[in-house]
Enzyme design. Structure first.
Site, PDB file in Angstrom:
ATOM      1  N   GLU A   1       0.810  -1.221   0.000  1.00  0.00           N
ATOM      2  CA  GLU A   1       0.000   0.000   0.000  1.00  0.00           C
ATOM      3  C   GLU A   1       0.834   1.258   0.000  1.00  0.00           C
ATOM      4  O   GLU A   1       0.543   2.224  -0.716  1.00  0.00           O
ATOM      5  CB  GLU A   1      -0.947   0.010   1.198  1.00  0.00           C
ATOM      6  CG  GLU A   1      -2.094  -0.982   1.105  1.00  0.00           C
ATOM      7  CD  GLU A   1      -1.682  -2.398   1.403  1.00  0.00           C
ATOM      8  OE1 GLU A   1      -0.549  -2.600   1.893  1.00  0.00           O
ATOM      9  OE2 GLU A   1      -2.482  -3.308   1.147  1.00  0.00           O
TER      10      GLU A   1
ATOM     11  N   HIS B   1     -10.441  -5.140  10.803  1.00  0.00           N
ATOM     12  CA  HIS B   1     -11.028  -4.982   9.466  1.00  0.00           C
ATOM     13  C   HIS B   1     -12.368  -4.255   9.475  1.00  0.00           C
ATOM     14  O   HIS B   1     -13.156  -4.420   8.550  1.00  0.00           O
ATOM     15  CB  HIS B   1     -11.211  -6.358   8.825  1.00  0.00           C
ATOM     16  CG  HIS B   1      -9.985  -6.874   8.142  1.00  0.00           C
ATOM     17  ND1 HIS B   1      -8.770  -6.945   8.780  1.00  0.00           N
ATOM     18  CD2 HIS B   1      -9.774  -7.325   6.884  1.00  0.00           C
ATOM     19  CE1 HIS B   1      -7.875  -7.442   7.945  1.00  0.00           C
ATOM     20  NE2 HIS B   1      -8.451  -7.673   6.792  1.00  0.00           N
TER      21      HIS B   1
HETATM   22  C1  LIG Z   1      -2.060  -4.609   4.494  1.00  0.00           C
HETATM   23  C2  LIG Z   1      -3.113  -5.444   3.859  1.00  0.00           C
HETATM   24  N1  LIG Z   1      -3.391  -5.258   2.546  1.00  0.00           N
HETATM   25  C3  LIG Z   1      -4.356  -5.977   1.927  1.00  0.00           C
HETATM   26  C4  LIG Z   1      -5.078  -6.908   2.627  1.00  0.00           C
HETATM   27  C5  LIG Z   1      -6.203  -7.714   1.939  1.00  0.00           C
HETATM   28  N2  LIG Z   1      -5.743  -9.096   1.758  1.00  0.00           N
HETATM   29  C6  LIG Z   1      -6.080 -10.049   2.654  1.00  0.00           C
HETATM   30  S1  LIG Z   1      -5.354 -11.501   2.274  1.00  0.00           S
HETATM   31  C7  LIG Z   1      -4.613 -10.881   0.910  1.00  0.00           C
HETATM   32  C8  LIG Z   1      -3.769 -11.773   0.059  1.00  0.00           C
HETATM   33  C9  LIG Z   1      -2.595 -12.303   0.825  1.00  0.00           C
HETATM   34  O1  LIG Z   1      -1.951 -13.289   0.055  1.00  0.00           O
HETATM   35  P1  LIG Z   1      -0.855 -14.217   0.696  1.00  0.00           P
HETATM   36  O2  LIG Z   1       0.018 -13.426   1.602  1.00  0.00           O
HETATM   37  O3  LIG Z   1      -0.183 -14.952  -0.412  1.00  0.00           O
HETATM   38  O4  LIG Z   1      -1.653 -15.222   1.631  1.00  0.00           O
HETATM   39  P2  LIG Z   1      -2.722 -16.307   1.159  1.00  0.00           P
HETATM   40  O5  LIG Z   1      -4.068 -15.660   1.257  1.00  0.00           O
HETATM   41  O6  LIG Z   1      -2.368 -16.703  -0.247  1.00  0.00           O
HETATM   42  O7  LIG Z   1      -2.594 -17.438   2.124  1.00  0.00           O
HETATM   43  C10 LIG Z   1      -4.922  -9.530   0.750  1.00  0.00           C
HETATM   44  C11 LIG Z   1      -4.456  -8.696  -0.353  1.00  0.00           C
HETATM   45  C12 LIG Z   1      -4.779  -7.078   4.003  1.00  0.00           C
HETATM   46  N3  LIG Z   1      -5.463  -7.955   4.759  1.00  0.00           N
HETATM   47  N4  LIG Z   1      -3.785  -6.351   4.572  1.00  0.00           N
END
Ligand SMILES: Cc1ncc(C[n+]2csc(CCOP(=O)(O)OP(=O)(O)O)c2C)c(N)n1
Ligand SMILES: Cc1ncc(C[n+]2csc(CCOP(=O)(O)OP(=O)(O)O)c2C)c(N)n1
Ligand SMILES: [Mg+2]
Ligand SMILES: [Mg+2]
Lengths: 337, 325, 325, 337
Positions: free
Chosen positions: C60, C129
């Site tokens: 971000e 959230h």
């Molecule tokens: C700082 C932040 N940005 C965006 C999000 C929204 N978000 C939640 S999970 C996610 C994807 C994360 O992917 P990864 O780290 O690969 O974990 P996975 O879900 O694949 O296990 C996003 C963008 C968040 N929770 N926190």
């Protein structure tokens, strides 16, 4: 510093038959627990964001079984599997998902924030990579306390894009902190393929901080276990942090809301062929550690555990409104004037 | 009692707490060899060594998060964020981790973390280095927000902060580091949270401030007495969260008038909270609307005249009081 | 006029602006193939391609800063921060860069950046959230803060945001994405900043809200009429900065009573600003202190009952009104 | 990706005599300008934070002279030298330091925030590493505009500890953005030696993002110039970002407030022996491009420029109070109601 794709399994001690039974049991438990969660979500028993772990069971089970009870764990919001592998009761996890008083967090936390302090399971965190600096702090505490426990920090490939990844790894490296960084690379950050969001392989970026960094098969629970053992030994000997990138895959959408526009059914099918549970089952049968009837019995036992969890959760009451202000700064708070 | 400067009182508080409890340790940027950019930690590295007085990389988010982690493991870390301006890169750690973990976990874990940071304008440091964000922190449940105005309070409140089981944001005004004042010698001396101090008593108006603005209120009170024959209650809030509104209300019920003073921007600032609460709790006692004398609605200019105009002054306070009579 | 959902009105606004001005482009996490986590950008990748609808890593601070940079070079970026909760890791870029560069540079550069983010609780997403931080953004000079309550306003205000030479924080309530409403078809339709809307007229009380709380005010007004024979003015602020306090004051001068409603925590929140300004500008017209009906002072609990109790409801608004009669 | 400590000078075109004259002039101008600033600060003409650039002149002069007019620059708060090397008038910089209307920013910005948009000098930034994502965005704009200008991002070794470093480098790498990352490694972040705060050499960490990354001698203006030329060529050809770590040293304290408890006079003396100005002077004399009299004349000319700047600044009025609300969102704003 070593960057390798070689299996470090050789070095850690190979898990024996009992341990393999345990791995199989826990992986199955996670699989069926998560499928039940999907069902309960559809039935309106679970609300909010629900991120399921099916497909990734080998990571939680392999890594967490390598820990001692005094090792600390922090993980991300896809945390049911990690909690189950740590031995947190399915009953209390399901009760938390049902938002009941007998839930791990008394119904305040929800799916993304399972805590069990008594087991040094210090929480699921939902700000991507936001828990990585916390892991560095746990490692700092381990060092200052003179004890030889370590911190296991589990996060996803998407978390590698955040600045906290960099700050936390750098702190761990310069201060030689006993932290095992465990990246569950399931190929996607929500809908974005990880190679569209990262300049290099995760384990190679990590190696730039001069810590040992390996990429392993996250669909092979035995390899995950051995690699984590090796990493922990490295930490306990005071050599600083260790990085593991485990290649895995999530079978379901990112969360229950995911329309999955970004991948094909075929792709998912392909990965299901690598299924960690089936793989272990096959090898255990080949090694004479298991047969079909024993397997079916185990499945039945796991399903019973999961049904019990649902029953327990359903029977547990919701927290009373008078507890709204508890645990903010005081244990029994009241509304500020 | 010993007379000492604010920065020395702050250092003393940390020293005493480190001597009292070995779980207490300090980390931050340049708190070691450099002695702290405002010299609050000077000498502590020599006394306690690099493990308990830890210089860190320039990684605010990382070190605040590390403080949370060390706190989760039973330590009592003090993380110094060099200035409040840099807290913005660490705000997620403060809000989404430090302030919420006790609640989110259902009370299972505590986060006994002390975050110290220097705040305030007036030194011609420009738009990015002159923030006063005390009110922003006060908005988040789960935090305790401390803003001392005097050396004695600074010591007692900081020592008290190290005893708090959950996170404390301890904010020091850069303009006050050199301020001298009486400081209790007793290492047992603590100042409780949520207790405002009446630093001057009067009849005609209540002046409410915290940190630097307490001194503007006090100087304004002197001007009012000397030039206009008016006497004022001056209230030092000392902590914004918890807020001791009761003391403010008792005063307003006598004076029937109130002016709230803070360095921060008025619009959407904490003075609005205080004004609103005074209205809610003392509506029938008010002879005039509560006035707010705050920072002007501009990014802080470098030029001295513009900066002076952008910050509240005792003259502004006097003017506000006269306007409500 | 066409009836459409809030999310579709928002998508239409971005589409029209991209068609109108090739300098406009979009970036954010999962706004492309995924279609946006709240589906606001669905289809735009196919229509405009990956250069103008850019999926980003989860960074971000990086992408907001990149938006500032692209804006400095003459583009008009829209950066989607998936939810306002994640704006905390990017706050430094928003405050210390986006909001200040025009001023700091002495007017040499502009930062025509639109930041969209989803806000609000009520979906059992838990403590990290469920933030409503509109008021926090409104506190910073140099930003424009937009919080639409209806699809038509969302379209007109978002299109207007793309014409603003300096940064706009455009905040959408997750509970409103599915809300249907009339939306002007004319691509030239813009809604100006700093103009509150009177969405309902009455005599007995003024209910002030923005974004989601406008609908609570409106439902409360219906209950007041149906069950208590009272009529209310309901004012939708539409933008918090600039704030159209004049419209609020005119109303209060007729009704002599006001209730300010917002999801965010009351303590140190924006409702305090509105309450304080009403007192400052309409003190002699007030028959009762301005009431604030806001979020309770707790990190958001996951449990539905606790969360419901933590958020303001139309019942709370009605109660507050009856209490001031 | 290439990580090298080899001098890339060979590849860029070697600067001729005129250019060397120009380098010498600009380095001297920066040196004397900064020393004058220290004097003016002591005299109370300059306030706030003042971070001087003496010792590091070769970085600004070498790197910025390699740019085209349409290339964009963002830098940190230690920015006078960069502005001067970009050709911003000493008069207007000094007037800004004096907080006068004729200053580059009309007296609003101050030492840490010199802007000259007409010269694509897009500012000095005082939040460490906070400008790095901006540089990525400039690179993004260059690519989208289809033009072949590049962005030069100057930052210090301390900035490498911040998460923005990681996020910005990663964005530049995955999107192949034309950004030259130029790290002025002067050995310290305030009082902390950079090797206490970083897990690896700066240029090696940068190389993990799969961009060419070199370490050069930041006390050799010719080497800095050639390395930057090479980097710019790489960017203009659409090959993505390029990283340069220039080893340099600051002669004065971090800012005027620095008690310098963390380093010895001897250490500073040692580095003064590597002085970039003396070095260029010697080589130019050896090459017959300069003699002592010409050098003295140049110094005199530079001192006159600096004195003129002070006179200009002193003569310029302070901004009127009625301008307080200008340039916030409107050009002539007034106090909000
Ligand atoms: C700082 C932040 N940005 C965006 C999000 C929204 N978000 C939640 S999970 C996610 C994807 C994360 O992917 P990864 O780290 O690969 O974990 P996975 O879900 O694949 O296990 C996003 C963008 C968040 N929770 N926190
Ligand atoms: C985010 C942030 N943290 C801390 C500071 C305080 N600070 C200003 S300069 C500086 C040191 C930076 O060192 P480096 O990047 O090496 O640049 P140098 O001063 O050596 O040129 C620090 C810590 C800041 N301005 N911003
Ligand atoms: Mg992933
Ligand atoms: Mg440096």
């Amino acid at each position: 510093m070593s960057v390798s794709e070689a299996l470090p399994a050789a070095v850690g001690e190979p898990p024996g038959g009992d341990l393999q039974q345990r791995f199989l049991h826990e992986m199955l438990l996670i699989r069926r627990f998560e499928e039940k969660c999907a069902e309960m979500y559809a039935r309106g028993k679970i609300h909010g964001f629900l991120h399921l772990y099916t497909g990734e069971e080998a990571c939680a089970v392999g890594a967490i079984n390598a820990l001692r009870d005094d090792d600390r764990i922090v993980t991300h919001y896809r945390d049911h599997g990690h909690a189950l592998a740590r031995g947190v009761e399915p009953d209390r996890i399901m009760a938390e998902l049902f938002a009941r008083v007998d839930g791990t967090n008394g119904g305040r936390g929800g799916s993304m924030h399972i805590f069990d302090a008594a087991r040094n399971f210090l929480g699921g965190y939902a700000i991507v990579a936001g828990h990585m600096p916390i892991a560095a702090g746990l490692g700092l505490a381990a060092g200052m306390s003179g004890e030889d426990w370590a911190a296991l920090c589990i996060f996803g490939d998407g978390g590698v894009g955040e600045g906290e990844f960099h700050e936390a790894l750098n702190l761990a490296a310069i201060w030689k902190l006993p932290v095992v960084w465990f990246c569950e690379n399931n190929g996607y950050g929500m809908g974005v393929p990880f190679d569209d969001s990262l300049a290099n392989d995760v384990y190679k970026i990590a190696a730039a901080y001069r810590m040992p960094s390996v990429r392993i098969d996250g669909m092979d629970v035995l390899e995950v276990y051995s690699a984590t053992q090796l990493a922990l030994a490295h930490c306990r000997e005071g050599n600083g942090p260790y990085f593991i990138e485990a290649l895995t895959y999530r079978y379901r959408g990112h969360s229950m809301a995911d329309p999955e526009l970004y991948r094909t059914k075929e792709e998912v099918e392909r990965h299901r062929q690598r299924d960690a549970i089936q793989r272990l089952k096959r090898s255990m049968i080949a090694d004479g550690l298991l047969d079909e009837t024993a397997y079916e019995a185990l499945v039945a036992r796991v399903d019973a555990e999961v049904d019990d969890a649902v029953a327990f959760a359903d029977a547990s009451p919701e927290p009373g409104l008078h507890t709204l202000y508890d645990h903010i700064t005081k244990e029994d708070g009241e509304e500020p004037r | 009692m010993t007379e000492m400067r604010m920065r020395d009182a702050i250092r003393e508080a940390m020293r005493e707490e480190m001597l009292r409890d070995e779980r207490v340790f300090l980390m931050g940027e340049d708190i070691g060899a450099y002695g702290g950019s405002y010299a609050c930690t000077r000498g502590l590295l020599d006394e306690f060594g690099p493990e308990r007085v830890r210089d860190t990389p320039i990684s605010e988010s990382g070190i605040v998060g590390a403080g949370v982690g060390a706190a989760l493991a039973g330590f009592i870390p003090m993380v110094e964020i060099m200035t409040i301006n840099f807290s913005l890169v660490a705000l997620d750690q403060i809000v989404n981790n430090a302030s919420k973990l006790h609640y989110m976990s259902g009370g299972q874990v505590n986060v006994p973390l002390v975050l110290r940071m220097a705040s305030g304008g007036g030194s011609q440091l420009g738009a990015t280095h002159s923030h006063s964000l005390e009110g922003m922190f006060a908005h988040f449940p789960g935090l305790t927000v401390v803003c001392p105005a005097f050396p004695g309070d600074a010591k007692g409140l900081l020592k008290r902060s190290f005893r708090e089981p959950n996170p404390v944001v301890f904010i020091e005004h850069t303009a006050l580091y050199g301020l001298r004042g009486e400081v209790p010698d007793d290492p047992g001396h603590l100042v409780e949270f949520g207790q405002a101090a009446v630093v001057r008593s009067g009849r005609d108006v209540t002046l409410v401030g915290y940190s630097g603005s307490v001194h503007q209120c006090d100087r304004a009170a002197e001007m009012l007495a000397a030039e206009h024959g008016l006497t004022a209650d001056v209230i030092d809030l000392r902590t914004l969260r918890p807020l001791d509104i009761a003391t403010v209300i008792r005063s307003v019920q006598r004076t029937n008038r109130a002016v709230v003073v803070e360095d921060d921007w008025k619009f959407g600032g904490f003075a609005g909270e205080i004004a609103a609460q005074i209205m809610e709790h003392a509506f029938d006692w008010l002879d005039a609307p509560v006035a707010r004398v705050c920072g002007k609605d501009v990014p802080m200019p470098y030029n001295r005249n513009l900066e002076y105009a952008a910050l509240p002054s005792e003259e502004d306070v006097v003017e506000a009081v006269l306007a409500m009579l």
